[in-house]
Design a protein around this motif. Structure first.
Motif, PDB file in Angstrom:
ATOM      1  N   GLN A  42       0.757  -0.983  -0.018  1.00  0.00           N
ATOM      2  CA  GLN A  42       0.102   0.121  -0.022  1.00  0.00           C
ATOM      3  C   GLN A  42       0.724   1.188   0.130  1.00  0.00           C
ATOM      4  O   GLN A  42       0.334   2.322   0.046  1.00  0.00           O
ATOM      5  N   ASN A  43       2.037   1.003   0.156  1.00  0.00           N
ATOM      6  CA  ASN A  43       3.221   2.056  -0.049  1.00  0.00           C
ATOM      7  C   ASN A  43       2.990   3.085   1.092  1.00  0.00           C
ATOM      8  O   ASN A  43       2.754   4.324   1.058  1.00  0.00           O
ATOM      9  N   ILE A  44       2.686   2.490   2.346  1.00  0.00           N
ATOM     10  CA  ILE A  44       2.377   3.292   3.401  1.00  0.00           C
ATOM     11  C   ILE A  44       3.637   3.348   4.470  1.00  0.00           C
ATOM     12  O   ILE A  44       4.389   2.139   4.451  1.00  0.00           O
ATOM     13  N   ARG A  45       4.093   4.223   5.013  1.00  0.00           N
ATOM     14  CA  ARG A  45       5.081   4.435   5.831  1.00  0.00           C
ATOM     15  C   ARG A  45       5.055   3.295   7.073  1.00  0.00           C
ATOM     16  O   ARG A  45       3.986   3.297   7.617  1.00  0.00           O
ATOM     17  N   LEU A  46       6.113   2.666   7.217  1.00  0.00           N
ATOM     18  CA  LEU A  46       6.160   1.919   8.176  1.00  0.00           C
ATOM     19  C   LEU A  46       7.275   1.799   9.476  1.00  0.00           C
ATOM     20  O   LEU A  46       8.309   2.762   9.307  1.00  0.00           O
ATOM     21  N   VAL A  47       6.463   2.083  10.548  1.00  0.00           N
ATOM     22  CA  VAL A  47       7.462   2.606  11.868  1.00  0.00           C
ATOM     23  C   VAL A  47       7.458   1.184  13.002  1.00  0.00           C
ATOM     24  O   VAL A  47       6.549   0.665  12.742  1.00  0.00           O
ATOM     25  N   ILE A  48       8.386   1.268  13.728  1.00  0.00           N
ATOM     26  CA  ILE A  48       8.506   0.045  14.751  1.00  0.00           C
ATOM     27  C   ILE A  48       8.755   0.909  16.075  1.00  0.00           C
ATOM     28  O   ILE A  48       9.390   1.424  16.183  1.00  0.00           O
ATOM     29  N   LYS A  49       7.915   0.351  16.906  1.00  0.00           N
ATOM     30  CA  LYS A  49       7.864   0.804  18.198  1.00  0.00           C
ATOM     31  C   LYS A  49       8.009  -0.471  19.351  1.00  0.00           C
ATOM     32  O   LYS A  49       7.110  -1.379  19.146  1.00  0.00           O
ATOM     33  N   ASN A  50       8.928  -0.069  20.264  1.00  0.00           N
ATOM     34  CA  ASN A  50       9.281  -1.132  21.222  1.00  0.00           C
ATOM     35  C   ASN A  50       8.645  -0.389  22.596  1.00  0.00           C
ATOM     36  O   ASN A  50       7.428  -0.610  23.083  1.00  0.00           O
ATOM     37  N   THR A  51       9.461   0.479  23.157  1.00  0.00           N
ATOM     38  CA  THR A  51       8.990   1.101  24.119  1.00  0.00           C
ATOM     39  C   THR A  51       8.796   2.628  23.833  1.00  0.00           C
ATOM     40  O   THR A  51       7.936   3.158  24.728  1.00  0.00           O
ATOM     41  N   GLY A  52       9.064   3.187  22.913  1.00  0.00           N
ATOM     42  CA  GLY A  52       8.955   4.398  22.371  1.00  0.00           C
ATOM     43  C   GLY A  52       9.677   5.505  23.228  1.00  0.00           C
ATOM     44  O   GLY A  52       9.332   6.647  23.574  1.00  0.00           O
ATOM     45  N   HIS A  53      10.759   5.112  23.907  1.00  0.00           N
ATOM     46  CA  HIS A  53      11.742   5.636  24.669  1.00  0.00           C
ATOM     47  C   HIS A  53      12.883   6.406  24.132  1.00  0.00           C
ATOM     48  O   HIS A  53      13.349   7.296  24.814  1.00  0.00           O
ATOM     49  N   ASP A  54      13.009   6.651  22.903  1.00  0.00           N
ATOM     50  CA  ASP A  54      13.978   7.170  22.081  1.00  0.00           C
ATOM     51  C   ASP A  54      13.596   8.767  22.112  1.00  0.00           C
ATOM     52  O   ASP A  54      12.729   9.099  22.042  1.00  0.00           O
TER      53      ASP A  54
END
Length: 622
Positions: free
Chosen positions: A179-191
């Motif tokens: 779908q040409n959608i941006r993909l992000v990864i969240k573990n804790t969001g601590h960054d």
């Protein structure tokens, strides 16, 4: 499509004493994966002109998936798809429970555990756009949104996959590609760099991948010179406090972070990972034995010393959210060791003037080489507090050291401090294991929202020279006097660590001081004031530190959000190889994160404060 997060998936951390040669068994959540033939055939389906599209697809675009498509996708995930509702939205709802819910949320807003348990909440809320915060925290100057009385999704992902199986991660990657959608990864969001958020994105949330396994003897496949000792296998969602609890249970020691709620094998290890144990055992990334991950093609693979070795090299220090979604790692374990820690506070006032404070600080910095070479680590802050200077040592850590020997090593320093009026009552404790020492020495970190930072490594060559050390000290002091606060580390990498073949920033191997400057503001401060603070960090203050440390760098996970020349600062001579591997493993740019490898090929469409890329904007190819 929405589901309550606390009921989405839960199970206890489990541990099994085991032996493993080359690769331990897959975790249960890793056994549910797509057949490689299916993934392979999917990757060869016609894709039209997707690669030529200049920007990712967004909800306002005609190509955005319909509700029917999202529902169908959710069905393949067994209902694991979460439509984003900002955490602070109860503060803006018109119902009877709004006041109580909002009050509770406001009181807990700095609680990192509660924020991590939300599917989309992140620490770097400034770069998301601050589009939905409790009203008492919302900036009055409205530089991030047109109306502080409203709540919107803003730079948060549109949807999140609450991943509890590898198959769900694979399907998320493949859907985002299709779908040409941006993909992000969240573990804790601590960054601190907004790597786990993005407007209109599909997010993979690995927080509940909590499986753990203790391995009595891990036999590396390089039997002649490889590792053959205890290890642990950790799921991607395991946090530092959980990893250390496991280590204590089995009488071992793990090289990990000081922050309690940080994900142990997410961006922390993938970015290199400095530790209270770095001065004796190096970086956390130095001790990774094997990695399981889902790549940009949707394939589930293992990377270690004999298979996918180039990716194994890159993932150990080359940064997270750029080569794939890590599901688990096997990490070397060390023997149980005694550890002594010290904590104290010093504040100016009365006869202890600011001039005397800096005299005391200089005496301390003059001894950084001595303490690091003893294997010590120190993490402390120097802050402006009500017109005075507060210096609080969060924890000075001395591994493999008794309290008696520790007191002897610091006695000359304390005597010199006393002579200039820096009287203190330190808390010195000896523990028979690192987990207990860490527990006592590092309180849970707050979820700071109104903060910007920049940082720099000061190498041994600079601090060992009287002239350059004095110049560096003066530059750090000057930045503080002009309005910044400081976070300081006395740390080294042990002799021989520079020979380790991984992607850890080579500048880490020469470090003796890691210095961070940070600024904070209140909701009532003006946009001009906040803008000037932010610009000072990047364009005035940090360049002075860089000028004194040519060829050095900094830590990507605790750096300036817009670090100039970040490729050199974060990766040094490793960057060309890392970029080539990015093109090999992710040629279509499925994975993107701010200042991650390959991110220079993309640009955000809008800025905050006139100079900060906004995650609440479109991501387009350059």
């Amino acid at each position: 499509m929405r589901k309550a997060i606390q009921f989405a998936f839960s199970f206890a951390i489990w541990s099994i004493v085991a032996t493993a040669k080359y690769n331990p068994p897959l975790f249960h959540f890793e056994t549910s994966s797509l057949d490689n033939d299916i993934v392979h055939s999917h990757n060869f389906q016609p894709r039209g002109n997707r690669q030529q599209k200049p920007c990712k697809t967004y909800p306002s675009d005609a190509e955005w998936p319909s509700k029917t498509q999202w529902d169908a996708f959710n069905a393949t995930l067994s209902g694991a798809l979460i439509a984003t509702v900002p955490e602070a939205s109860p503060c803006y709802a018109s119902n009877a429970n709004t006041s109580t819910q909002c009050d509770d949320l406001t009181k807990s807003w700095s609680n990192s555990s509660l924020r991590i348990d939300d599917a989309t909440s992140i620490r770097s809320i400034l770069f998301q756009g601050m589009t939905c915060m409790p009203p008492s925290y919302a900036p009055r100057f409205l530089f991030t949104r047109p109306n502080a009385s409203t709540c919107s999704v803003g730079g948060f992902p549109a949807y999140t996959v609450n991943a509890t199986t590898v198959e769900q991660i694979q399907r998320a990657v493949l859907f985002a590609k299709d779908q040409n959608i941006r993909l992000v990864i969240k573990n804790t969001g601590h960054d601190f760099g907004a790597k786990s958020t993005g407007m209109g994105a599909l997010s993979v949330w690995t927080h509940y991948l909590k499986d753990t396994e203790y391995i009595e003897k891990y036999a590396d496949s390089k039997e002649q010179d490889g590792y053959g000792g205890p290890a642990v296998k950790l799921g991607a969602g395991v946090q530092v406090f959980e990893a250390y609890a496991l280590a204590k249970r089995y009488g071992i020691t793990l090289v990990g972070g000081e922050g309690r709620t940080v994900g142990h094998i997410g961006g922390y290890i993938q970015g290199g990972g400095h530790s209270p144990l770095t001065s004796i055992w190096g970086m956390a990334a130095d001790h990774v034995l094997s990695i399981n991950l889902v790549t940009a093609s949707g394939t589930f693979i293992t990377a270690n010393s004999t298979q996918n070795t180039d990716l194994f090299w890159a993932l150990r220090g080359g940064g997270g959210s750029t080569y794939g979604v890590v599901t688990s790692m096997v990490i070397k374990a060390f023997p149980k060791i005694p550890v002594t820690t010290m904590r104290y506070n010093i504040s100016t006032g009365g006869n202890f003037t600011q001039a005397k404070f800096w005299e005391a600080q200089k005496v301390y910095v003059d001894n950084f080489e001595k303490y690091a070479d003893l294997g010590h680590y120190a993490y402390y802050r120097v802050r402006h507090v009500n017109g005075e200077i507060m210096h609080d040592m969060t924890s000075w850590v001395a591994p493999n050291t008794s309290a008696t020997n520790f007191r002897a090593s610091i006695a000359p320093l304390l005597e010199k401090w006393k002579s200039v009026g820096a009287n203190l009552d330190p808390v010195i404790e000896e523990h028979d294991n690192f987990a207990d020492a860490w527990e006592a020495g590092f309180p849970q970190e707050a979820w700071t929202w109104n903060m910007r930072q920049a940082s720099r490594f000061f190498p041994r060559s600079v601090l060992a020279n009287d002239t350059s050390r004095a110049a560096s000290f003066d530059a750090i002091k000057k930045v503080f006097e002009e309005g910044a606060n400081l976070i300081m580390f006395n740390i080294r990498n042990p002799p021989g660590s520079e020979a380790i073949d991984n992607a850890v920033n080579p500048a880490w191997r020469k470090i003796l001081m890691f210095a961070l400057m940070f600024v904070t503001w209140s909701p009532t401060d003006s946009v001009d004031y906040v803008t000037q603070l932010s610009r000072n960090l990047t364009y005035e203050w940090n360049p002075r530190w860089k000028a004194l440390t040519p060829g050095s760098g900094t830590y990507m996970s605790e750096s300036d959000y817009i670090e100039p020349g970040w490729q050199e600062s974060f990766h040094g001579s490793n960057y060309p190889r890392l970029y080539d591997l990015k093109k090999k493993w992710d040629p279509e740019g499925v994975f993107y994160a701010q200042n991650a490898v390959g991110s220079e090929d993309w640009v955000m469409g809008e800025t905050l404060l006139g100079h900060l890329p906004s995650q609440n904007s479109k991501l387009c190819r350059k």
